[in-house]
Design an enzyme around this catalytic site. Sequence first.
Site, PDB file in Angstrom:
ATOM      1  N   GLY A  94      37.491 104.463 -11.147  1.00  0.00           N
ATOM      2  CA  GLY A  94      37.597 105.663 -12.232  1.00  0.00           C
ATOM      3  C   GLY A  94      38.651 105.646 -13.008  1.00  0.00           C
ATOM      4  O   GLY A  94      38.927 106.008 -14.211  1.00  0.00           O
ATOM      5  N   LYS A 115      46.269 101.343 -10.250  1.00  0.00           N
ATOM      6  CA  LYS A 115      45.730 102.386 -10.005  1.00  0.00           C
ATOM      7  C   LYS A 115      46.473 103.687 -10.785  1.00  0.00           C
ATOM      8  O   LYS A 115      47.655 103.680 -10.877  1.00  0.00           O
ATOM      9  CB  LYS A 115      46.060 102.786  -8.495  1.00  0.00           C
ATOM     10  N   ASP A 254      33.314 104.150   0.551  1.00  0.00           N
ATOM     11  CA  ASP A 254      33.948 103.460  -0.675  1.00  0.00           C
ATOM     12  C   ASP A 254      35.389 103.057  -0.141  1.00  0.00           C
ATOM     13  O   ASP A 254      36.408 102.383  -0.680  1.00  0.00           O
ATOM     14  CB  ASP A 254      33.745 104.372  -1.931  1.00  0.00           C
TER      15      ASP A 254
HETATM   16  P1  AMP Z   1      39.435 108.167  -4.047  1.00  0.00           P
HETATM   17  O1  AMP Z   1      39.279 109.340  -3.431  1.00  0.00           O
HETATM   18  O2  AMP Z   1      40.799 107.850  -4.448  1.00  0.00           O
HETATM   19  O3  AMP Z   1      38.969 107.190  -2.974  1.00  0.00           O
HETATM   20  O4  AMP Z   1      38.415 108.092  -5.189  1.00  0.00           O
HETATM   21  C1  AMP Z   1      37.086 108.496  -5.176  1.00  0.00           C
HETATM   22  C2  AMP Z   1      36.228 108.147  -6.435  1.00  0.00           C
HETATM   23  O5  AMP Z   1      37.016 108.916  -7.560  1.00  0.00           O
HETATM   24  C3  AMP Z   1      36.521 106.885  -7.106  1.00  0.00           C
HETATM   25  O6  AMP Z   1      35.488 106.237  -7.756  1.00  0.00           O
HETATM   26  C4  AMP Z   1      37.850 107.012  -8.117  1.00  0.00           C
HETATM   27  O7  AMP Z   1      37.912 105.938  -8.970  1.00  0.00           O
HETATM   28  C5  AMP Z   1      37.523 108.341  -8.545  1.00  0.00           C
HETATM   29  N1  AMP Z   1      38.781 109.111  -9.037  1.00  0.00           N
HETATM   30  C6  AMP Z   1      39.683 109.593  -8.229  1.00  0.00           C
HETATM   31  N2  AMP Z   1      40.560 110.160  -8.980  1.00  0.00           N
HETATM   32  C7  AMP Z   1      40.095 109.972 -10.330  1.00  0.00           C
HETATM   33  C8  AMP Z   1      40.950 110.251 -11.641  1.00  0.00           C
HETATM   34  N3  AMP Z   1      41.892 111.008 -11.621  1.00  0.00           N
HETATM   35  N4  AMP Z   1      40.138 109.742 -12.691  1.00  0.00           N
HETATM   36  C9  AMP Z   1      39.191 108.974 -12.602  1.00  0.00           C
HETATM   37  N5  AMP Z   1      38.493 108.753 -11.472  1.00  0.00           N
HETATM   38  C10 AMP Z   1      38.885 109.111 -10.272  1.00  0.00           C
HETATM   39 MG    MG Z   2      38.673 105.110  -2.819  1.00  0.00          MG
END
Ligand code: AMP
Ligand code: MG
Length: 487
Positions: A94, A115, A254
């Site tokens: 995302g 990121k 994930d």
């Molecule tokens: P994570 O907790 O970092 O593993 O993220 C889980 C999901 O949420 C993944 O699909 C990330 O790409 C998405 N995600 C986390 N933070 C953001 C953000 N600020 N903007 C867009 N997508 C996000």
């Molecule tokens: Mg992740």
Amino acid sequence: MSTAPLSTVVLESRFAQELEELSVPWRADDVADPRLLVLNEPLAAELGLDPAWLRSPEGARLLVGNLVPRGATPVAQAYSGHQFGSFSPRLGDGRALLLGEIVDAGGRRRDLHLKGSGRTPFARGGDGLAAVGPMLREYVLSEAMHALGVPTTRSLAVVATGRQVRRETLLPGAVLTRVASSHLRVGSFQYVRATGDTDLLRRLADHAIGRHHPDAAGAENPYLALFEAVVVAQAALVARWMLLGFVHGVMNTDNTTISGETIDYGPCAFLDAFDPATVYSSIDHGGRYSYRNQPVAAQWNLARLAEALLPLFDEDQDRAVSMAEEALEAFPRQYSAAWSAGMRSKLGLPEDLDRDVASFLVDDWLGLLQQNRVDWTASFRALGGAARTGAHAARDLFLDLPAFDAWAERWRAVGPDPGVMERVNPVYIPRNHLVEEALAAAVEGDLDPLGRLLEAVTAPYDERPGLERYAAGPPDDFGTYTTYCGT
Ligand code: AMP
Ligand code: MG
């Protein structure tokens, strides 16, 4: 400043080409004024990138994705994921991009990944951004883990974007450049399985075998062999976490790699006082990803991987399920063996020591640590010193001295080896209070505390004068530590 031409940076796009269905070509947000905050020079050199050039304005543009090198097709990757047990069919990058792959000095193919580079089609409600603090946190934690000998994604650089990011307050924005042996996750396989396209599943599995577990290709059943190899890698990985007192905090599918590397340093933290029920993440109310639950959580994630791979194991799905169950049964055995061997080394126990004697010593030691709320990292290191010189430093950590003395007498009687203990028990880990202190200063523009912390934790086993405060536990007023996913 070096003028190494950009033409020396060559990226490949094998993932994007071989698995077109799993990514969306995308570009990073423009960053008007990128400012390099931290650069990992040894890693840059390993990747064949000139650190001086990366420090140039052009280099900074590469590190935020605004300058796309030859051969590169930046993509956002698609994946699914079980998050705290519930399935999200469409997660994906995302706020991240795979810039491409770089073949390093040792001939290894590695992902160059950003990121915080802006919204992508997978952003859902997110802003696609990342803040300086959490990206520096990932940098410190992942580099410390690497230095501790734990398989992990690496951090090449953090660049401030000059943009404000809205969280609870406005925070300075940043992009982290991450390096990984790949970004294939259990969730990548779940995504493909959900499409029902078995041919694509086979291509993904073949890609994973080629990249991470090439021996599986020669097995009678290559896809079962792939699964078995991931089980081995994850059992070894989680055992390393447990031995170091590392709590990942968000072990969703994930965030579980096929390579066996630690990935996604969000709400993770290292134990201070030993308590197996420890949870740091503010959102983990049920303790699903507590310290002690990590092996079980990893096995659960591997069961989801097996489910995704079932169509490749055997045409007969009943037979495929039996094969998956049998392969998964190896996890607890392999995990326990790695944990027991690791604990024997941490206590310096002789290799030929009777197994029962060893396991009583280990269990009783863990009980003592928990009852006395002793600092995990400091206790083993002090005990190593005790094996060499006498018990004082270790003994001082305990309140119940008779219990410690009784245990220490039994332990000393088996002839523990201090040399082994010093090799496996770190002196310096990224302690929670020191990480917070360094990040707070960095956000205010002072990067010196971060630099000093990195210096300590990137040579974790080598005790050095002048670094005493990096070896000590938290101050009494540090209180209960809570970490946040809002990264
Ligand atoms: P994570 O907790 O970092 O593993 O993220 C889980 C999901 O949420 C993944 O699909 C990330 O790409 C998405 N995600 C986390 N933070 C953001 C953000 N600020 N903007 C867009 N997508 C996000
Ligand atoms: Mg992740």
